[in-house]
Design a protein around this motif. Structure first.
Motif, PDB file in Angstrom:
ATOM      1  N   VAL A  45       0.834  -1.201   0.000  1.00 53.15           N
ATOM      2  CA  VAL A  45       0.000   0.000   0.000  1.00 53.15           C
ATOM      3  C   VAL A  45       0.869   1.253   0.000  1.00 53.15           C
ATOM      4  CG1 VAL A  45      -1.596   1.372   1.407  1.00 53.15           C
ATOM      5  CG2 VAL A  45      -2.032  -1.060   1.042  1.00 53.15           C
ATOM      6  N   GLU A  46       1.912   1.278   0.820  1.00 52.43           N
ATOM      7  CA  GLU A  46       2.802   2.441   0.847  1.00 52.43           C
ATOM      8  C   GLU A  46       3.405   2.702  -0.527  1.00 52.43           C
ATOM      9  OE1 GLU A  46       5.729   1.890   3.841  1.00 52.43           O
ATOM     10  OE2 GLU A  46       4.293   1.944   5.513  1.00 52.43           O
ATOM     11  N   HIS A  47       3.818   1.635  -1.197  1.00 50.92           N
ATOM     12  CA  HIS A  47       4.395   1.798  -2.540  1.00 50.92           C
ATOM     13  C   HIS A  47       3.382   2.393  -3.507  1.00 50.92           C
ATOM     14  CE1 HIS A  47       6.517   0.869  -6.281  1.00 50.92           C
ATOM     15  NE2 HIS A  47       5.403   0.305  -6.703  1.00 50.92           N
ATOM     16  N   LEU A  48       2.162   1.876  -3.486  1.00 53.88           N
ATOM     17  CA  LEU A  48       1.140   2.361  -4.412  1.00 53.88           C
ATOM     18  C   LEU A  48       0.808   3.824  -4.158  1.00 53.88           C
ATOM     19  CD1 LEU A  48      -1.257  -0.736  -4.389  1.00 53.88           C
ATOM     20  CD2 LEU A  48       0.411  -0.125  -6.155  1.00 53.88           C
ATOM     21  N   ALA A  64       3.821  -9.806  -3.490  1.00 50.64           N
ATOM     22  CA  ALA A  64       2.396  -9.471  -3.508  1.00 50.64           C
ATOM     23  C   ALA A  64       2.049  -8.596  -4.707  1.00 50.64           C
ATOM     24  CB  ALA A  64       2.008  -8.775  -2.210  1.00 50.64           C
ATOM     25  N   LEU A  65       2.873  -7.582  -4.969  1.00 47.08           N
ATOM     26  CA  LEU A  65       2.598  -6.668  -6.078  1.00 47.08           C
ATOM     27  C   LEU A  65       2.783  -7.354  -7.434  1.00 47.08           C
ATOM     28  CD1 LEU A  65       4.288  -3.467  -4.635  1.00 47.08           C
ATOM     29  CD2 LEU A  65       1.844  -3.777  -5.082  1.00 47.08           C
ATOM     30  N   LEU A 100      -2.306  -4.663 -14.236  1.00 43.78           N
ATOM     31  CA  LEU A 100      -1.871  -3.323 -13.863  1.00 43.78           C
ATOM     32  C   LEU A 100      -0.342  -3.221 -13.940  1.00 43.78           C
ATOM     33  CD1 LEU A 100      -4.164  -2.735 -10.747  1.00 43.78           C
ATOM     34  CD2 LEU A 100      -4.353  -1.581 -12.972  1.00 43.78           C
ATOM     35  N   ALA A 101       0.149  -2.015 -14.224  1.00 39.54           N
ATOM     36  CA  ALA A 101       1.592  -1.744 -14.268  1.00 39.54           C
ATOM     37  C   ALA A 101       1.957  -0.980 -13.002  1.00 39.54           C
ATOM     38  CB  ALA A 101       1.941  -0.931 -15.515  1.00 39.54           C
ATOM     39  N   LEU A 102       2.589  -1.657 -12.042  1.00 37.84           N
ATOM     40  CA  LEU A 102       2.730  -1.106 -10.702  1.00 37.84           C
ATOM     41  C   LEU A 102       4.143  -0.648 -10.354  1.00 37.84           C
ATOM     42  CD1 LEU A 102       0.387  -3.620  -8.862  1.00 37.84           C
ATOM     43  CD2 LEU A 102      -0.154  -1.361  -9.802  1.00 37.84           C
ATOM     44  N   SER A 103       5.032  -0.602 -11.333  1.00 38.18           N
ATOM     45  CA  SER A 103       6.368   0.000 -11.165  1.00 38.18           C
ATOM     46  C   SER A 103       7.087  -0.510  -9.931  1.00 38.18           C
ATOM     47  CB  SER A 103       6.250   1.523 -11.112  1.00 38.18           C
ATOM     48  OG  SER A 103       5.661   2.031 -12.276  1.00 38.18           O
TER      49      SER A 103
END
Length: 311
Positions: A52-55, A223-224, A233-236
């Motif tokens: 969540v912090e990353h997103l 997880a990501l 999704l592209a979540l970098s």
């Protein structure tokens, strides 16, 4: 049950800006994905928290819905943190439960339900989230968190994927049979969405039990990565992957400096490798001999780190 819509407020203008006509059920094309990771339940390695912090740090965020947390928490059992400075209180960490809209690296919008797991009114909250799922035309709801397991950090990470219907998690192996586990709001949400024929699934990362209390970045990366696999999704995750590699190196150094911990890790490696070779074994939890508990091994790690800090 009290009206579920009374437990949250929606920013209609923010919804219009971010979702537009796609919020209408039955709109052309798939609706947005809803990701959820709540604090308060088991989250070994802080897998869901770090994800969540990353997103939130990486992508544009717009608040769509805010739940009435004051009606949902037992403050005496889970007291929010306040900051006292010399002669006065200067800060309060407000608990929250919200749905945000984010756009990934390619501009695709998705939703994120995050904040504290409610102590009270679970069914009402779940019904409220289901109402938002239907209102926003959500195509898939997916949860993220970690659980402690007797696995070594030196082997490829494993996970348990679960879903509300066949086809959602066919590419994953199951490490468990039929078991009873403590409930969580995330699990109840998935269950209730399945009962009302909404697609929902979860990704539960297996975190080495001796790292369960740490912020173990490799667990969040796993997880990501599987969130990307399930949703497109592209979540970098590139930057986070670098931090994960640094965490692995640090853990390896700590283990190499403590013979007792290193011996346990070797036992876990043997167990993991035996499981990988054996088609007949059905659980990573199966053990050929006694291993220290998570508390025992965690205590050993704490003693070792304290000694290291004193040197």
């Amino acid at each position: 049950m009290l009206d579920p819509q009374g437990i949250y407020e929606v920013d209609v203008e923010a919804v219009r800006r971010t979702l537009g006509s796609s919020q209408a059920e039955g709109a052309d094309g798939p609706g947005p994905v809803l990701v959820h990771a709540l604090s308060g339940f088991v989250d070994a390695g802080a897998a869901g928290e770090l994800a969540v912090e990353h997103l939130l740090e990486r992508f544009e965020v717009t608040r769509l819905a805010t739940f009435d947390v004051d009606a949902l928490l037992d403050y005496r059992s889970r007291r929010p943190v306040m900051t006292f400075d010399a002669d006065r209180y200067v800060g309060y960490d407000d608990p929250f439960l919200v749905v945000d809209h984010l756009r990934d690296a390619e501009g695709t919008g998705f939703l994120l339900l995050h904040g504290v797991e409610p102590d009270l009114q679970w069914e009402r909250v779940v019904a409220g989230v289901r109402g938002l799922v239907e209102r926003f035309g959500v195509s898939l709801t997916i949860g993220l968190h970690g659980i402690p397991m007797g696995v070594p950090h030196t082997r490829p990470a494993s996970l348990t994927a679960h879903g509300t219907r066949e086809g959602l998690v066919d590419d994953y192996s199951s490490y468990f049979g039929r078991v009873q586990v403590p409930g969580s709001l995330a699990a109840l949400l998935e269950h209730r969405l399945g009962q009302t024929e909404h697609d929902a699934m979860g990704v539960t990362v297996h975190v080495p039990h001796y790292l369960a209390q740490s912020r173990y970045v490799p667990a969040a990366v796993v997880a990501l990565e599987h969130l990307e696999k399930a949703t497109g999704l592209a979540l970098s995750t590139e930057g986070l992957s670098e931090a994960a590699e640094a965490a692995r190196v640090e853990v390896a150094e700590l283990v190499s400096e403590n013979d007792e911990v290193a011996a346990v890790v070797r036992r876990l490696e043997e167990q993991y490798d035996a499981f990988a070779r054996s088609v007949g074994r059905t659980s990573l939890l199966a053990q050929d001999g006694e291993l220290p508990t998570a508390d025992e091994l965690g205590a050993e790690f704490e003693r070792f780190l304290a000694q290291r800090d004193d040197q």
